[in-house]
Design an enzyme around this catalytic site. Structure first.
Site: not given
Length: 220
Positions: A79-80, A188, A218-219
């Site tokens: 992730d990221h 996020h 996302h978030g």
């Protein structure tokens, strides 16, 4: 069953459903996430970050073993993903999918860096997620009271970083990514006092109709 994200998300796109991608923080959350997916008879993506565990290789191997013996499709996704070195280390650890987050870069620089990693990852049978537009954060000020460059304070902050449909189409065609994280109003972290969540579903629909790969949100 251990999968990359591509077949899991391609089927989700075709059959019109979403796939949960929780961040697993320790061995127990891996167990709980997979058991819950099995209970629901649903595929799942386990999101892992480099900050998750001091011995990340062992952590990923544990997740892989649980996924292999699972009754439902499971992908293990970075992730990221950060710098180039981190991405290569992840590929060596046999993540089945990686997110290459270059969303803070200019459009052409984002494409250049992501395209380079896509070639490597696809050669190794690993799927790739990237982000266009930018999903900011509401984490807030640092220890000196300074706000980060991606901190969301107002609705205008969010809208300024929304994904543009025409750019998304070009981006996917040029990078060859397997799925695309888009910015439509989610963020996020926790919302500052007085800022209410709002999501541009009309933009999401336009992106879904125009972009040929599955979309990622996302978030929270």
């Amino acid at each position: 069953m251990l999968y990359t994200m591509k077949p899991i998300l391609d089927k989700a796109r075709e059959d019109h459903y979403a796939v949960a991608a929780p961040n697993v923080l320790d061995y127990k959350t891996i167990d709980v996430a997979i058991k819950t997916a099995e209970k629901k008879n649903a595929p799942i993506i386990l999101n892992v970050t480099f900050e998750t565990n001091d011995d990340l290789s062992t952590f990923v191997n544990y997740a892989k073993d649980k996924a292999i013996h699972s009754k439902v499709p499971v992908a293990i996704n970075l992730d990221h993903g950060g710098d180039y070195e981190q991405i290569i280390k992840s590929l060596k650890m046999d993540f089945t999918s990686i997110m290459v987050d270059r969303s803070m870069l200019e459009f052409e620089d984002n494409i250049k860096e992501v395209s380079e990693i896509v070639k490597i990852a696809h050669t190794l049978g690993c799927s790739v997620e990237a982000e266009l537009g930018h999903v900011g954060t509401n984490i807030g000020a640092d220890s000196e009271g300074m706000l980060g460059s991606n901190t969301i304070i107002t609705e205008e902050d969010k809208k300024a970083t929304f994904t543009k449909v025409e750019e998304a189409v070009e981006y996917v065609e040029r990078t060859k990514v397997d799925c695309l994280a888009v910015a439509i109003g989610t963020v996020h972290g926790l919302y500052p006092k007085g800022l209410k969540p709002s999501i541009d579903f009309e933009l999401l629909k336009k992106l879904r109709d125009a972009v040929k790969v599955p979309l990622v949100i996302h978030g929270g």
